[in-house]
Enzyme design. Sequence first.
Site, PDB file in Angstrom:
ATOM      1  N   SER A 238      25.688  26.124  30.813  1.00 30.62           N
ATOM      2  CA  SER A 238      24.831  26.319  31.985  1.00 30.62           C
ATOM      3  C   SER A 238      23.979  25.089  32.267  1.00 30.62           C
ATOM      4  CB  SER A 238      23.930  27.538  31.785  1.00 30.62           C
ATOM      5  OG  SER A 238      24.681  28.724  31.796  1.00 30.62           O
TER       6      SER A 238
ATOM      7  N   LYS B  26      11.019  27.764  29.638  1.00 34.33           N
ATOM      8  CA  LYS B  26      12.065  27.214  30.499  1.00 34.33           C
ATOM      9  C   LYS B  26      11.788  27.554  31.958  1.00 34.33           C
ATOM     10  CE  LYS B  26      15.948  27.462  27.242  1.00 34.33           C
ATOM     11  NZ  LYS B  26      17.272  28.044  27.016  1.00 34.33           N
TER      12      LYS B  26
ATOM     13  N   ARG C  25      30.671  27.678  20.953  1.00 33.87           N
ATOM     14  CA  ARG C  25      31.580  26.680  21.520  1.00 33.87           C
ATOM     15  C   ARG C  25      31.933  25.603  20.493  1.00 33.87           C
ATOM     16  NH1 ARG C  25      28.155  24.758  26.346  1.00 33.87           N
ATOM     17  NH2 ARG C  25      26.648  25.094  24.726  1.00 33.87           N
TER      18      ARG C  25
ATOM     19  N   HIS D 106      30.612  32.502  29.951  1.00 36.39           N
ATOM     20  CA  HIS D 106      29.921  33.779  29.720  1.00 36.39           C
ATOM     21  C   HIS D 106      30.868  34.956  29.949  1.00 36.39           C
ATOM     22  CE1 HIS D 106      26.138  31.453  31.029  1.00 36.39           C
ATOM     23  NE2 HIS D 106      26.015  31.676  29.736  1.00 36.39           N
TER      24      HIS D 106
END
Length: 156
Positions: free
Chosen positions: A129, A42, A91, A18
Amino acid sequence: MKRIGLFPGTFDPLTFGHLDIIERALPLFDKLIIGIGINSSKAPMFSAEQRLEWLNEIFKLEPKIETVIYEGLTVDCCKRIGANYIVRGIRYVNDFEYEKAIADMNRSLDGNIETIFLTCLPKYTSVASTLVRDVLRYGGDVSQFVPEIVLKTVNV
């Protein structure tokens, strides 16, 4: 017109990946707002307030960075804060496919908001994460993935 970017995410927890995206996005904008999104589907490991505290502490000397907690559509957050860009980190190729679908939806909802994709440095491609939370749950060492301020919180 000022270039204001929103970097939305859960940041649960904040990782070096991040920070890489934030630091590389910063020169592109007059102001970069880091948006901690609240997703009702979540269950976060860390409170939104804790995540906000980490970001505020890390960037306390950077006048171009602000932080906000938001719920709901990211484009609605953009409208509230005056952002005309959304910053997203990529990514892998599958990240791009997922993020492009979201960017297309956001553009359909508001054609004035553009999404900017930044690829992360290769050393951060495996830092997610979700994976960091798994390591934390089982008592593993996450010092190579998260900043010192996060380590202090999880090692209390």
